[in-house]
Enzyme design. Structure first.
Site, short mmCIF file in Angstrom:
data_model
loop_
_atom_site.label_atom_id
_atom_site.label_comp_id
_atom_site.label_asym_id
_atom_site.label_seq_id
_atom_site.Cartn_x
_atom_site.Cartn_y
_atom_site.Cartn_z
N HIS A 133 0.79 -1.23 0.00
CA HIS A 133 0.00 0.00 0.00
C HIS A 133 0.82 1.28 0.00
O HIS A 133 0.28 2.36 -0.10
CB HIS A 133 -0.96 0.03 1.20
CG HIS A 133 -0.29 0.33 2.50
ND1 HIS A 133 0.46 -0.59 3.18
CD2 HIS A 133 -0.22 1.48 3.22
CE1 HIS A 133 0.94 -0.04 4.28
NE2 HIS A 133 0.55 1.22 4.33
C1 UD1 Z 1 -2.14 5.46 6.06
C2 UD1 Z 1 -0.81 5.89 6.69
C3 UD1 Z 1 0.20 4.76 6.56
C4 UD1 Z 1 -0.35 3.46 7.11
C5 UD1 Z 1 -1.67 3.16 6.41
C6 UD1 Z 1 -2.31 1.90 6.86
C7 UD1 Z 1 -0.30 8.28 6.53
C8 UD1 Z 1 0.58 9.28 5.89
N1 UD1 Z 1 -0.25 7.04 6.01
O1 UD1 Z 1 -1.90 5.27 4.68
O2 UD1 Z 1 1.36 5.10 7.29
O3 UD1 Z 1 0.58 2.44 6.88
O4 UD1 Z 1 -2.56 4.26 6.66
O5 UD1 Z 1 -3.38 1.58 6.02
O6 UD1 Z 1 -0.98 8.62 7.47
N2 UD1 Z 1 -9.18 4.75 1.83
C9 UD1 Z 1 -10.38 4.12 1.79
N3 UD1 Z 1 -10.98 3.81 2.97
C10 UD1 Z 1 -10.44 4.12 4.16
C11 UD1 Z 1 -9.21 4.79 4.18
C12 UD1 Z 1 -8.57 5.09 3.00
O7 UD1 Z 1 -10.91 3.82 0.73
O8 UD1 Z 1 -11.03 3.80 5.20
C13 UD1 Z 1 -8.49 5.05 0.54
C14 UD1 Z 1 -8.81 6.43 0.01
O9 UD1 Z 1 -8.86 6.35 -1.36
C15 UD1 Z 1 -7.60 7.22 0.44
C16 UD1 Z 1 -6.50 6.19 0.35
O10 UD1 Z 1 -7.11 4.97 0.73
O11 UD1 Z 1 -7.40 8.33 -0.37
C17 UD1 Z 1 -5.33 6.46 1.23
O12 UD1 Z 1 -5.77 6.63 2.60
P1 UD1 Z 1 -4.89 7.51 3.62
O13 UD1 Z 1 -5.48 7.51 4.95
O14 UD1 Z 1 -4.58 8.83 3.00
O15 UD1 Z 1 -3.49 6.78 3.64
P2 UD1 Z 1 -3.11 5.22 3.65
O16 UD1 Z 1 -2.51 4.88 2.33
O17 UD1 Z 1 -4.20 4.35 4.16
#
Ligand code: UD1
Length: 387
Positions: free
Chosen positions: A221
């Site tokens: 991820h």
């Molecule tokens: C975040 C953390 C990362 C951690 C990861 C675990 C930061 C900078 N990154 O990354 O360190 O390892 O969480 O998963 O804080 N999304 C969904 N549903 C959700 C959450 C996210 O669909 O419940 C999708 C969305 O499209 C979003 C993308 O995932 O834009 C990324 O989510 P985000 O919280 O920005 O970062 P992660 O990649 O999950």
């Protein structure tokens, strides 16, 4: 909500994203169990919000529903961080906590720490001092900045101590407490869901993982691996080759799932021996990792969990902020090197791969140590404030 008596001001515990929950659950339980800390309040920023990324894991960890949910959702790093800060500030004003406890390195960790620091409220950072020395990782910036403003820093491995001293953090703020992630792992391992059940719930036949060599588990991820079409295509084609040696079970983060679709890469994995699953619950992941022949990942927590489980782990990154998993555990850094990945997996299939040992204080009792220490520290602060 807030009380002017420092004795009654609550401890605000913050979570935002999936890897935070496994750390906060045992800590909140232990804090309450001491009977010596003020009431504990759980604030969820809402950084993760999907049923699969959030609710299911709260249930698995027996973590009570948050007292406050800021509901920030997704966004660019700046927008998400700013939104968390704006929504957390009134919560700080309402509760006037005795301290704010943050864990790990996600955007929520730093955003809430910065608000607390502006309010001159003590910050307690659990899992402090880890460094990948790769400042292109958003988490590395979150770690460095959170540690600079934290008042109390609990560390999971001794390398963190040297990192913090090098950055000018006073020695007396640093405490080696062990690893909360492993507290959760030890507590819940007996309830792990069997891989066959997980596979069948996702619509795959049990025979998928009934293979002479068992099966591998893959999680991906990190932006560096999945946001760039060429990098993601190369990794997926390595996985496709690997799946000729052993079947792979791959629970997909929403970011990775969306990018596979967006970059038109579904065909690379279609028809290969790769089971693409939705994000899994905690008990399902424990079951999958515990039974795997090898785990390939770019996650931080999974490097630690595989070390605790004694399962070989190949980390698809150039650096790790958790060097003890390499030095003592079962972890090996492989970057994107296709040949090295295939060769190491072959070796694992031959002789079981790298053996390791469980690092110091990864014993399932980190939460108790932190809670006892924090209770004394808060009492000391209270007496100082009253003097
Ligand atoms: C975040 C953390 C990362 C951690 C990861 C675990 C930061 C900078 N990154 O990354 O360190 O390892 O969480 O998963 O804080 N999304 C969904 N549903 C959700 C959450 C996210 O669909 O419940 C999708 C969305 O499209 C979003 C993308 O995932 O834009 C990324 O989510 P985000 O919280 O920005 O970062 P992660 O990649 O999950």
């Amino acid at each position: 909500m807030g009380d002017s008596s420092p004795l009654l001001r609550p401890v605000l515990c913050v979570v935002g994203a999936r890897p935070n929950y496994m750390k906060m659950a045992p800590l909140m339980r232990a804090l309450t169990a001491t009977g010596r800390v003020p009431p504990v309040v759980l604030v969820h920023t809402g950084q993760h919000y999907d049923l699969e990324m959030n609710d299911r894991i709260f249930v698995d960890l027996q973590l009570a529903a948050p007292d406050v949910n800021l509901g920030v959702g997704s966004g660019t790093h700046a927008a998400q961080t700013a939104e968390i800060m704006a929504r957390f500030e009134p919560v700080m004003d309402a509760y006037r906590p005795s301290c704010v406890v943050v864990v790990g390195d996600v955007n929520s960790t730093f955003a809430c720490s910065l608000v607390a620091s502006k309010k001159q409220t003590p910050i307690v950072h659990v899992e402090a001092g880890l460094r990948s020395f790769d400042r292109t990782m958003p988490e590395e910036i979150n770690r460095v900045l959170t540690d600079q403003i934290a008042d109390l820093l609990y560390i999971t491995e001794r390398s963190a101590h040297a990192n913090l001293l090098r950055e000018g953090i006073a020695e007396e703020r640093i405490h080696f407490a062990g690893n909360l992630m492993i507290d959760s792992l030890r507590l819940h391992l007996p309830r792990a869901v069997s891989p066959t059940q997980t596979l069948s719930e996702a619509g795959f036949a049990e025979s998928f993982i009934r293979h002479a060599h068992g099966f591998g588990v893959v999680t991906l991820h990190r932006p560096a691996n999945v946001d760039e079409p060429d990098a993601l295509a190369a990794l997926l084609s390595t996985l496709r080759e690997l799946s000729r040696m052993l079947p792979l079970v791959c629970p997909l983060h929403p970011r990775t799932r969306d990018n596979i679709e967006r970059f038109g890469l579904a065909a690379v994995v279609d028809g290969a021996g790769i089971a693409l699953l939705p994000p899994q619950g905690y008990l399902q992941m424990l079951g999958l990792m515990g039974a795997a022949t090898v785990v390939l990942t770019d996650s931080g927590g999974i490097q630690e969990e595989t070390t605790a489980l004694g399962v070989p782990c190949l980390t698809l990154r150039e650096y790790t902020e958790r060097p003890i998993t390499i030095e003592q555990g079962t972890n090996t850094l492989v970057g994107h090197d296709r040949d090295r990945i295939l060769q190491l997996v072959e070796q694992i299939l031959l002789d079981g791969g790298k053996r390791g040992r469980v690092p110091e204080l990864w014993d399932g009792h980190a939460a108790g140590r932190i809670a006892d220490h924090l209770a004394v520290w808060l009492e000391h602060n209270r007496l100082k404030a009253m003097a």
